[in-house]
Design an enzyme around this catalytic site. Structure first.
Site, PDB file in Angstrom:
ATOM      1  N   LYS A   4      26.584  40.807 -37.049  1.00 26.52           N
ATOM      2  CA  LYS A   4      25.545  39.815 -36.807  1.00 26.52           C
ATOM      3  C   LYS A   4      25.148  39.208 -38.142  1.00 26.52           C
ATOM      4  CE  LYS A   4      20.926  39.115 -34.969  1.00 26.52           C
ATOM      5  NZ  LYS A   4      19.821  39.689 -34.215  1.00 26.52           N
ATOM      6  N   LYS A  33      28.326  37.577 -33.839  1.00 29.70           N
ATOM      7  CA  LYS A  33      27.243  36.626 -33.582  1.00 29.70           C
ATOM      8  C   LYS A  33      26.843  35.927 -34.861  1.00 29.70           C
ATOM      9  CE  LYS A  33      22.434  36.671 -32.325  1.00 29.70           C
ATOM     10  NZ  LYS A  33      21.308  37.458 -31.944  1.00 29.70           N
TER      11      LYS A  33
HETATM   12  C1  PBG Z   1      16.994  39.812 -32.619  1.00 28.78           C
HETATM   13  C2  PBG Z   1      17.824  38.764 -31.987  1.00 28.78           C
HETATM   14  C3  PBG Z   1      17.932  37.426 -32.383  1.00 28.78           C
HETATM   15  C4  PBG Z   1      18.817  36.810 -31.489  1.00 28.78           C
HETATM   16  C5  PBG Z   1      19.205  37.776 -30.575  1.00 28.78           C
HETATM   17  N1  PBG Z   1      18.602  38.983 -30.916  1.00 28.78           N
HETATM   18  C6  PBG Z   1      17.229  36.678 -33.428  1.00 28.78           C
HETATM   19  C7  PBG Z   1      17.302  37.039 -34.842  1.00 28.78           C
HETATM   20  O1  PBG Z   1      18.086  37.861 -35.297  1.00 28.78           O
HETATM   21  O2  PBG Z   1      16.499  36.455 -35.546  1.00 28.78           O
HETATM   22  C8  PBG Z   1      19.235  35.381 -31.537  1.00 28.78           C
HETATM   23  C9  PBG Z   1      19.859  34.826 -30.299  1.00 28.78           C
HETATM   24  C10 PBG Z   1      20.015  33.349 -30.294  1.00 28.78           C
HETATM   25  O3  PBG Z   1      19.782  32.632 -31.275  1.00 28.78           O
HETATM   26  O4  PBG Z   1      20.407  32.857 -29.225  1.00 28.78           O
HETATM   27  N2  PBG Z   1      16.316  40.559 -31.649  1.00 28.78           N
END
Ligand code: PBG
Length: 326
Positions: free
Chosen positions: A196, A250
């Site tokens: 991520k 991601k």
């Molecule tokens: C954190 C989380 C995020 C997203 C999913 N889980 C946000 C982040 O890391 O700031 C982002 C998902 C998206 O942008 O569609 N719980």
């Protein structure tokens, strides 16, 4: 002279093209992210994500029913609590909003729809970080793990078939596996957000869940650096060793090289998250008449599959599944 190779032969008709297509995208390959908000009377549209809303429990059920009807493989829930605190209690409260929603969906859908829960603290913390923040403003990795374990147990107890840790703490998968096994949830699947990246593409999501990181902070001290590719493989391997059943990349479109790497190097299922910013860009350009939004959505989701993802988390799930069913 005429060319000996004539690739155009196989492109002549739609039926031929379908026959030789290397990649498929079906509703089964998609998971819809959904937002459920506490103490909301009517669903509230999310301005930066046209077509998406914060749901009430009732509108959540209606949405999951529609998704199920068009064959979408699963849903992943995100909670929007009415109260936040510095330890994110709403995430692991058995009566927290996601736990209530899971229990209620589980009653209606049983195991017919794969129910997933995003496992993180950021929607529930007053400072917006994914973990416990120390006095100096840094995130305390190991103190956070204990709360992730409690969250996993609360989600599994409420009916999540899959928990998806997204906080990027070191050792989170192992800690969650141990907590689940210790509470009799050996069958709960862990879908690890393994690679991520700290991305500018989460903006609309943070509107959707009303998260603002305190003091203009960011997540660069725990999410991955977009300049790095090998690091993603290292972390994904570590997650698999700790017990991840599925690993995620991601965002999706800007990291297709990483999807392809993980596909080649690992033998667990791989998925990718086509995130809020990716959705919003397509929607915005389409609203201006600059692109054909439905065509671009299908092209992007297909590209994610082509790169090697078994399935895709996408806000386009319902729209594309309905289109595919026509
Ligand atoms: C954190 C989380 C995020 C997203 C999913 N889980 C946000 C982040 O890391 O700031 C982002 C998902 C998206 O942008 O569609 N719980």
């Amino acid at each position: 002279m005429f060319p000996a190779e004539r690739p155009r032969r196989l492109r002549r008709t739609a039926a031929l093209r379908r026959l030789v297509a290397e990649t498929t995208l079906t509703p089964d390959d998609m998971v819809a992210p959904l937002f459920v908000a506490e103490s909301l009377r009517e669903p509230r549209p999310i301005a930066s994500m046209p077509g998406q809303s914060q749901h009430t429990t009732a509108s959540l059920h209606a949405e999951v029913r529609a998704l199920h009807q068009c064959g979408v493989g699963g849903v992943i829930l995100f909670g929007v609590p009415s109260e936040k605190d510095d330890v994110g209690s709403g995430a692991y409260d058995p009566e927290g909003i996601v736990q209530l929603a899971l229990r209620s969906l589980r009653d209606e859908f049983g195991d017919d729809v794969v129910l997933m829960a995003d496992l993180c603290l950021d929607e529930y913390t007053s400072h917006g970080h994914c973990g416990i923040v120390r006095a100096d403003g840094t995130v305390d990795n190991d103190a956070t793990l204990e709360l992730y374990g409690r969250t996993a147990v609360a989600q599994a107890g409420a009916g999540a078939a899959v928990v998806a840790p997204s906080g990027m703490m070191d050792g989170q998968v192992g800690a969650i596996r141990a907590a689940l096994d210790g509470s009799g949830f050996e069958e709960t699947v862990i879908l690890a957000y393994a690679a991520k990246y700290a991305s500018g593409l989460y903006g609309p999501f943070r509107d959707a869940v009303e998260v603002e990181i305190a003091d203009g902070g960011d997540r660069r001290a725990y999410q991955q650096d977009s300049r790095n590719r090998r690091e993603a493989l290292r972390e994904a391997r570590a997650d698999v060793e700790q017990g991840a059943d599925i690993v995620m990349v991601k965002p999706a479109m800007t990291y297709l090289d990483v999807v392809a790497d993980l596909r080649r190097e690992l033998d667990v299922p791989i998925c990718a998250y086509h995130v809020s910013g990716e959705y919003a860009m397509v929607k915005a350009a389409a609203a201006n008449g600059w692109i054909d939004g439905a065509a671009v959505a299908l092209e992007q989701l297909t590209a994610i599959r082509r790169a090697g993802a078994d399935f895709v988390l996408t806000y386009f799930a319902r729209e594309v599944a309905e289109e595919l069913g026509r």
